[in-house]
Structure formats: C-alpha cells, structure tokens
Design a protein around this motif. Structure first.
Motif, PDB file in Angstrom:
ATOM      1  N   VAL A  56     -20.983  -3.579 -25.841  1.00  0.00           N
ATOM      2  CA  VAL A  56     -21.733  -4.389 -26.806  1.00  0.00           C
ATOM      3  C   VAL A  56     -22.338  -3.483 -27.871  1.00  0.00           C
ATOM      4  N   TRP A  57     -22.579  -4.059 -29.043  1.00  0.00           N
ATOM      5  CA  TRP A  57     -23.280  -3.325 -30.087  1.00  0.00           C
ATOM      6  C   TRP A  57     -24.114  -4.288 -30.922  1.00  0.00           C
ATOM      7  N   LEU A  58     -25.172  -3.748 -31.487  1.00  0.00           N
ATOM      8  CA  LEU A  58     -26.026  -4.472 -32.413  1.00  0.00           C
ATOM      9  C   LEU A  58     -26.341  -3.518 -33.557  1.00  0.00           C
ATOM     10  N   LYS A  59     -26.183  -3.986 -34.783  1.00  0.00           N
ATOM     11  CA  LYS A  59     -26.530  -3.174 -35.952  1.00  0.00           C
ATOM     12  C   LYS A  59     -27.620  -3.908 -36.710  1.00  0.00           C
ATOM     13  N   GLN A  60     -28.702  -3.173 -37.010  1.00  0.00           N
ATOM     14  CA  GLN A  60     -29.789  -3.752 -37.778  1.00  0.00           C
ATOM     15  C   GLN A  60     -29.966  -2.969 -39.078  1.00  0.00           C
ATOM     16  N   LYS A  61     -30.650  -3.564 -40.040  1.00  0.00           N
ATOM     17  CA  LYS A  61     -30.800  -2.941 -41.358  1.00  0.00           C
ATOM     18  C   LYS A  61     -31.531  -1.608 -41.293  1.00  0.00           C
ATOM     19  N   LYS A  62     -32.590  -1.543 -40.476  1.00  0.00           N
ATOM     20  CA  LYS A  62     -33.327  -0.280 -40.365  1.00  0.00           C
ATOM     21  C   LYS A  62     -33.864  -0.132 -38.945  1.00  0.00           C
ATOM     22  N   GLU A  63     -34.208   1.096 -38.611  1.00  0.00           N
ATOM     23  CA  GLU A  63     -34.761   1.391 -37.284  1.00  0.00           C
ATOM     24  C   GLU A  63     -36.020   0.551 -37.051  1.00  0.00           C
ATOM     25  N   THR A  64     -36.202   0.087 -35.814  1.00  0.00           N
ATOM     26  CA  THR A  64     -37.341  -0.754 -35.453  1.00  0.00           C
ATOM     27  C   THR A  64     -38.107  -0.121 -34.302  1.00  0.00           C
ATOM     28  N   THR A  65     -39.424  -0.171 -34.376  1.00  0.00           N
ATOM     29  CA  THR A  65     -40.263   0.253 -33.258  1.00  0.00           C
ATOM     30  C   THR A  65     -41.020  -0.967 -32.763  1.00  0.00           C
ATOM     31  N   HIS A  66     -40.992  -1.178 -31.452  1.00  0.00           N
ATOM     32  CA  HIS A  66     -41.631  -2.348 -30.852  1.00  0.00           C
ATOM     33  C   HIS A  66     -42.561  -1.903 -29.729  1.00  0.00           C
ATOM     34  N   LYS A  67     -43.740  -2.526 -29.658  1.00  0.00           N
ATOM     35  CA  LYS A  67     -44.656  -2.230 -28.554  1.00  0.00           C
ATOM     36  C   LYS A  67     -44.610  -3.391 -27.562  1.00  0.00           C
ATOM     37  N   PHE A  68     -44.237  -3.066 -26.327  1.00  0.00           N
ATOM     38  CA  PHE A  68     -44.257  -4.060 -25.259  1.00  0.00           C
ATOM     39  C   PHE A  68     -45.707  -4.140 -24.777  1.00  0.00           C
ATOM     40  N   GLN A  69     -46.394  -5.189 -25.188  1.00  0.00           N
ATOM     41  CA  GLN A  69     -47.837  -5.311 -24.970  1.00  0.00           C
ATOM     42  C   GLN A  69     -48.232  -5.274 -23.495  1.00  0.00           C
ATOM     43  N   LYS A  70     -47.455  -5.914 -22.636  1.00  0.00           N
ATOM     44  CA  LYS A  70     -47.840  -6.023 -21.227  1.00  0.00           C
ATOM     45  C   LYS A  70     -47.851  -4.676 -20.503  1.00  0.00           C
ATOM     46  N   ILE A  71     -47.106  -3.702 -21.026  1.00  0.00           N
ATOM     47  CA  ILE A  71     -47.082  -2.382 -20.383  1.00  0.00           C
ATOM     48  C   ILE A  71     -47.577  -1.280 -21.315  1.00  0.00           C
ATOM     49  N   GLY A  72     -47.870  -1.639 -22.574  1.00  0.00           N
ATOM     50  CA  GLY A  72     -48.404  -0.680 -23.536  1.00  0.00           C
ATOM     51  C   GLY A  72     -47.438   0.428 -23.922  1.00  0.00           C
ATOM     52  N   LYS A  73     -46.139   0.139 -23.932  1.00  0.00           N
ATOM     53  CA  LYS A  73     -45.130   1.156 -24.254  1.00  0.00           C
ATOM     54  C   LYS A  73     -44.481   0.886 -25.604  1.00  0.00           C
ATOM     55  N   LEU A  74     -44.301   1.966 -26.379  1.00  0.00           N
ATOM     56  CA  LEU A  74     -43.567   1.909 -27.638  1.00  0.00           C
ATOM     57  C   LEU A  74     -42.105   2.225 -27.380  1.00  0.00           C
ATOM     58  N   VAL A  75     -41.221   1.430 -27.983  1.00  0.00           N
ATOM     59  CA  VAL A  75     -39.789   1.665 -27.867  1.00  0.00           C
ATOM     60  C   VAL A  75     -39.196   1.631 -29.267  1.00  0.00           C
ATOM     61  N   SER A  76     -38.329   2.601 -29.561  1.00  0.00           N
ATOM     62  CA  SER A  76     -37.682   2.709 -30.859  1.00  0.00           C
ATOM     63  C   SER A  76     -36.209   2.324 -30.720  1.00  0.00           C
ATOM     64  N   TYR A  77     -35.747   1.464 -31.629  1.00  0.00           N
ATOM     65  CA  TYR A  77     -34.352   1.021 -31.659  1.00  0.00           C
ATOM     66  C   TYR A  77     -33.729   1.516 -32.955  1.00  0.00           C
ATOM     67  N   ALA A  78     -32.660   2.304 -32.855  1.00  0.00           N
ATOM     68  CA  ALA A  78     -31.964   2.845 -34.027  1.00  0.00           C
ATOM     69  C   ALA A  78     -31.264   1.721 -34.783  1.00  0.00           C
ATOM     70  N   THR A  79     -30.684   2.050 -35.934  1.00  0.00           N
ATOM     71  CA  THR A  79     -29.965   1.033 -36.701  1.00  0.00           C
ATOM     72  C   THR A  79     -28.746   0.525 -35.942  1.00  0.00           C
ATOM     73  N   GLU A  80     -28.192   1.361 -35.053  1.00  0.00           N
ATOM     74  CA  GLU A  80     -27.067   0.923 -34.223  1.00  0.00           C
ATOM     75  C   GLU A  80     -27.396   1.190 -32.752  1.00  0.00           C
ATOM     76  N   VAL A  81     -27.337   0.129 -31.955  1.00  0.00           N
ATOM     77  CA  VAL A  81     -27.564   0.213 -30.514  1.00  0.00           C
ATOM     78  C   VAL A  81     -26.261  -0.191 -29.838  1.00  0.00           C
ATOM     79  N   THR A  82     -25.769   0.663 -28.924  1.00  0.00           N
ATOM     80  CA  THR A  82     -24.535   0.347 -28.201  1.00  0.00           C
ATOM     81  C   THR A  82     -24.760   0.524 -26.704  1.00  0.00           C
TER      82      THR A  82
END
Length: 155
Positions: A56-82
């Motif tokens: 599988v792959w997902l391509k997004q316009k720009k890198e995204t950083t998301h904070k999972f509030q319930k565990i307080g963790k930051l996760v970074s997703y590149a423009t292409e995730v495979t």
C-alpha cells in the motif's frame, strides 16, 4: 524519488483525491483489523493497494506531524508512506517516525497483539518497540456516527 512505479500502479486499486483516499485508507485499516485513526494524513493526493502482495502507499502534499492525544506522542508522516499489510499487521513501513525524548525514531512495523482490545506495538528497524492500548488510535467521530445511526433506527 518515489518507490511507487507505473508498473505497481497498474496492478493496484488506485485512487486520487483527499476525500476518497481518506475513506479508502480507513476502509483498509478496518479490513486488516487495525485502529481507524492510525493514519491521520492530510491533503492526500493518491493512494493505492496491491491486494496480491499487500503493498500500500499514500502520498500527501506535504509532511504531516500528528499528536496522538491519548498517549501524548508525536508522529511524523512523510509525503510518501508505504508498507505491506496483512491481518493485524503493517510491515516494511516507510515514511513514519515518532518522537522519543529528543530524537525522531523511524518505525518499520506495527501490529496488534490479542485483538481487538489488546495492545498495539510499534517497532523500529533496530528492534526497539513500544506498546500502547489500541483505543489510543481509534477515531471517536466514527463511533459517534455509528451510535447516531443506531439511535435513528430505534426511533
């Protein structure tokens, strides 16, 4: 350079546009029995799934950083995730990092032990891992929509 070639796209279920790719990524997570909020990507341009290999792959316009509030963790997703997917597991993951203390650590595998209410584990290429409750990665809006649909049927 993209890992996704025209040859791979020819074999894939291939979609374009943010709204359709958002729906398809959530459907895929549900199909492989992983939490629906695991891929909170934004502005997805294209996504695809080769069923015969699980790629599988997902391509997004720009890198995204998301904070999972319930565990307080930051996760970074590149423009292409495979990744390669199977039931309860994502393997050979690329394009995803998590912040541990002061450094970003690459993730390459995600799996659920003792589904559906068990723990979800994230592994690094070095073999380090961390587990969290599956519920920390579930999106509650969908649960509300299901509840509202049930309430409408009861009326």
């Amino acid at each position: 350079m993209s890992v996704v070639t025209e040859e791979i796209k020819a074999k894939a279920e291939f979609y374009q546009g943010d709204q359709l790719c958002q729906e398809k990524s959530k459907e895929l997570l549900k199909e492989i029995l992983l939490p629906n909020g695991l891929l909170p990507l934004k502005d997805i341009e294209e996504c695809g799934y080769v069923r015969e290999t699980g790629f599988v792959w997902l391509k997004q316009k720009k890198e995204t950083t998301h904070k999972f509030q319930k565990i307080g963790k930051l996760v970074s997703y590149a423009t292409e995730v495979t990744a390669y997917v199977e039931q309860h597991r994502i393997k050979k993951l690329t394009g995803v990092k998590t912040k541990e203390l002061l450094i970003w650590v690459t993730l390459n595998e995600i799996y659920v032990d003792d589904p559906p209410a068990g723990k979800i584990t994230f592994k690094t290429p070095a073999g380090l891992f961390r587990s969290f409750p599956v519920t920390a990665f579930e999106v509650e809006e969908e649960a509300k929509e299901v509840k509202e649909a049930v309430e409408v049927k009861e009326v």
